[in-house]
Design an enzyme around this catalytic site. Structure first.
Site, PDB file in Angstrom:
ATOM      1  N   GLU A 190      66.508 -75.849  46.038  1.00 59.70           N
ATOM      2  CA  GLU A 190      66.192 -75.215  44.758  1.00 59.70           C
ATOM      3  C   GLU A 190      65.492 -73.873  44.907  1.00 59.70           C
ATOM      4  OE1 GLU A 190      62.521 -77.728  45.660  1.00 59.70           O
ATOM      5  OE2 GLU A 190      64.652 -77.714  46.163  1.00 59.70           O
ATOM      6  N   ARG A 246      64.203 -75.328  50.968  1.00 63.32           N
ATOM      7  CA  ARG A 246      64.415 -76.178  49.796  1.00 63.32           C
ATOM      8  C   ARG A 246      65.690 -75.728  49.068  1.00 63.32           C
ATOM      9  NH1 ARG A 246      59.603 -74.733  46.436  1.00 63.32           N
ATOM     10  NH2 ARG A 246      59.833 -72.821  47.670  1.00 63.32           N
ATOM     11  N   ARG A 305      63.422 -75.040  32.764  1.00 63.00           N
ATOM     12  CA  ARG A 305      64.349 -75.233  33.890  1.00 63.00           C
ATOM     13  C   ARG A 305      64.236 -76.631  34.501  1.00 63.00           C
ATOM     14  NH1 ARG A 305      61.727 -74.139  39.110  1.00 63.00           N
ATOM     15  NH2 ARG A 305      63.560 -73.123  40.008  1.00 63.00           N
ATOM     16  N   GLY A 351      52.259 -80.635  44.543  1.00 63.11           N
ATOM     17  CA  GLY A 351      52.237 -80.173  43.165  1.00 63.11           C
ATOM     18  C   GLY A 351      51.697 -78.769  43.027  1.00 63.11           C
ATOM     19  N   ARG A 371      60.477 -86.151  49.744  1.00 67.80           N
ATOM     20  CA  ARG A 371      59.033 -86.051  49.523  1.00 67.80           C
ATOM     21  C   ARG A 371      58.658 -86.742  48.219  1.00 67.80           C
ATOM     22  NH1 ARG A 371      60.868 -80.651  48.641  1.00 67.80           N
ATOM     23  NH2 ARG A 371      60.771 -80.002  46.465  1.00 67.80           N
ATOM     24  N   TRP A 417      54.272 -86.440  39.098  1.00 67.27           N
ATOM     25  CA  TRP A 417      52.897 -86.372  38.599  1.00 67.27           C
ATOM     26  C   TRP A 417      52.818 -85.759  37.216  1.00 67.27           C
ATOM     27  CZ3 TRP A 417      48.457 -82.651  39.413  1.00 67.27           C
ATOM     28  CH2 TRP A 417      48.867 -81.320  39.587  1.00 67.27           C
ATOM     29  N   GLU A 436      53.763 -74.044  30.274  1.00 67.19           N
ATOM     30  CA  GLU A 436      53.480 -74.789  31.502  1.00 67.19           C
ATOM     31  C   GLU A 436      52.080 -74.527  32.032  1.00 67.19           C
ATOM     32  OE1 GLU A 436      55.557 -75.120  35.929  1.00 67.19           O
ATOM     33  OE2 GLU A 436      55.675 -73.273  34.767  1.00 67.19           O
ATOM     34  N   ASP A 472      52.408 -75.705  44.241  1.00 68.31           N
ATOM     35  CA  ASP A 472      53.313 -74.801  44.942  1.00 68.31           C
ATOM     36  C   ASP A 472      53.444 -73.493  44.146  1.00 68.31           C
ATOM     37  OD1 ASP A 472      54.446 -76.556  43.013  1.00 68.31           O
ATOM     38  OD2 ASP A 472      56.458 -76.299  43.835  1.00 68.31           O
TER      39      ASP A 472
END
Length: 570
Positions: A286, A284, A159, A317, A212, A166, A503, A319
């Protein structure tokens, strides 16, 4: 100079603002802190601002399984006209919101599933993925949330259809290993361009990410490029390194002890450290519906406060993670902005050291000395405020309660990674990581099972690399080998079964992708590919490189770190 395709007309911004003035009052809490279009005509607005109530209605209707889908949709015409049509049609009998969206927007295409050739080794599979994951967006459609970049780049996969800050460093490690130095140079150039255009590197190249940044790895990227190009890379990107530093330190000159401003904090003793921060305090785009639901679940806190802490966790990073929460089982207790992260400050120490080196390469010894002094001051602050003496590991500082936090996370390895740790403390961190975080399939992110993706039992490729290299920096080769071998075995077993790299991984065993979080497990996957290639080099001798993980564990790591330890390690 920012290309015209990513500008927004002042007249259009004002027209949208006037046209929606009455309707947007309902959503004041969502947009109150968004940038005023009339105050900065250079900054394109995110879709929740451009589309106002239409965006809110579409996301709340849950027309798409993934909220990122509509955030990435491209308006087919002027958003002002689409909104006018929407206001006229939405209350008419038989109005179909999904049909309206299909007519007025181009939805992101689902990526074609990559089917690798049969019989590929792990290395062959990764090398074959680089062109599959490469994108070029020099030109984008008008009103697209995607921001153009001058050079091609590698996306994570799944996605994630854009470049991420990063993530990219760990992807670049693999590109360098595959001798794609041209791609490394292109990606560094893209990030330098973003710094010049926006004053910082955004979370990703989307308008909704501009408020951000992410963990500041740009210094590492430039240092990586310098391995190939020499000091010319340091000199070339010195201005952008300085701008990145200015972004993180903005407002420090006016702070009094005990005060904070955006990303910088000054503790009561005058020590200066940093935190994660998002400039907006709205849901957010998204993850719109999820953020609204999280805020509603805790009516005792202002929704805007929760939104900013959710956004700031995205900037970290991590989240999401129990690391940021008072109650690991309740996301609405998140308070990222009241926590001083040890990993962020280790990375900014590295940025200061890189600035010193780049300044020296450019012939400015006085400026190099100034950056060295800043790095030394930060190192002392890390040792004083981000070391938990009772537990024996590096941890985050709690601004709300004015004390060090007790939780052990994989972030404790970052001072070792940047050579900022005292040698005796590094040994204690190694022992703690081995005792509490090391699992059969690699290093767990934390020891807490919260259901969030940056918690147990998940392990992430970038944290495995940080741990392995950090431990090697301090002679903790046995623990470094365990982290490396166990994670690689996990990657190999998963690849053998599913023919893909993912991931994140469940490190409680081997051969299983990780779970939890806001979206299904993604494959591809940029940073896993990069770390896997680097780790294969660690376990196989240079004269006999391996294409897959050996069936027998090597006796020792074959490579050693190239970075020079700081004075703290001596």
């Amino acid at each position: 100079m920012i290309p015209p395709e990513i500008r927004r007309s002042v007249l259009l911004q004002k027209a949208i603002k006037l046209a929606l003035a009455g309707t947007l009052l309902t959503f004041a809490s969502f947009s109150a802190t968004a940038a005023d279009p009339s105050s900065d005509t250079e900054t394109p607005q995110p879709p929740d601002i451009l589309l106002g109530p239409l965006f809110n209605d579409v996301q709340n209707a849950k027309l798409f399984p993934d909220q990122k889908t509509f955030a990435d949709a491209i308006p087919n015409s002027d958003p002002l006209m689409i909104l006018a049509d929407y206001r006229m049609q939405r209350n008419q009998s038989g109005f179909d919101l999904r049909h309206f969206v299909d007519v007025n927007f181009t939805l992101p295409k689902a990526g074609e599933k990559y089917v690798p050739p049969a019989g590929q080794s792990l290395r062959e599979h990764i090398d074959g993925l680089w062109p599959v994951l490469t994108r070029s967006t020099k030109n984008v459609e008008k009103w697209d949330s995607l921001l153009p970049l001058p050079e091609s780049y590698v996306v994570p996969g799944g996605r994630f259809r854009e470049i991420y800050y990063w993530d990219s460093y760990f992807t670049m490690l693999g590109l360098a290993e595959s001798e794609h130095w041209d791609k490394v140079a292109d990606m560094v150039a893209n990030f330098g361009y973003e710094i010049d255009a926006w004053g910082h590197i955004p979370n990703g190249n989307r308008t909704y990410y501009l408020s951000r940044s992410q963990p500041p790895f740009f210094a590492f990227m430039v240092e990586l490029l310098a391995q190939h190009e020499g000091d010319d890379a340091l000199k070339e990107y010195l201005p952008q390194l300085q701008k990145e530093y200015a972004y993180w330190m903005e407002g420090v000159e006016t702070l009094q002890p005990g005060q904070q401003n955006q990303r910088v904090v000054k503790l009561e003793d005058g020590s200066v450290l940093n935190r994660y921060w998002d400039d907006r305090d709205t849901p957010r785009p998204e993850s719109w519906v999820e953020d609204i639901a999280t805020a509603k679940s805790n009516p005792n806190r202002p929704a805007t406060e929760i939104y900013r802490d959710l956004r700031s966790a995205a900037a970290s990073g991590w989240d999401f993670s129990s690391r940021w929460m008072d109650n690991p089982q309740q996301l609405s207790t998140i308070r990222t902005t009241t926590i001083v992260p040890v990993d962020l400050n280790a990375l900014l120490y590295q940025l200061e050291k890189t600035l010193a080196r780049a300044s020296a390469a450019a012939g400015d010894r006085a400026e190099a000395s100034q950056y060295d002094a800043l790095a030394n001051a930060r190192q002392k602050a890390i040792e004083m405020h981000l070391w938990n003496n009772k537990e024996g590991w590096y941890a985050d500082y709690d601004l709300k309660n004015n004390k060090i936090r007790d939780q052990l996370t994989a972030a404790a390895l970052f001072p070792l990674y940047v050579n900022a740790a005292a040698k005796d403390r590094a040994a204690k961190v190694a022992a703690a990581a081995q005792a509490h975080l090391l699992q059969p399939g690699g290093l767990a992110t934390t020891s807490v099972k919260s259901g969030q993706q940056w918690d147990a039992p998940n392990g992430w490729a970038p944290l495995q690399w940080v741990a392995a290299e950090g431990l090697q920096n301090y002679g903790q080769d046995d623990v470094a080998m365990e982290v490396t071998w166990r994670f690689l075995t996990n990657v190999q077993h998963t690849y053998d079964r599913e023919k893909k790299l993912v991931e994140k991984y469940d490190v409680s065993s081997t051969g299983t992708g990780g779970g939890g979080g806001e979206y299904p497990l993604q494959d591809g996957f940029g940073w896993t590919n990069g770390v896997t290639l680097k780790m294969l080099d660690l376990i196989c001798p240079q004269e006999k490189p391996c294409d897959s993980v050996p069936s027998t564990r090597p006796a020792s790591l074959s490579a050693t770190p190239t970075k020079t330890p700081s004075a703290a390690t001596q």
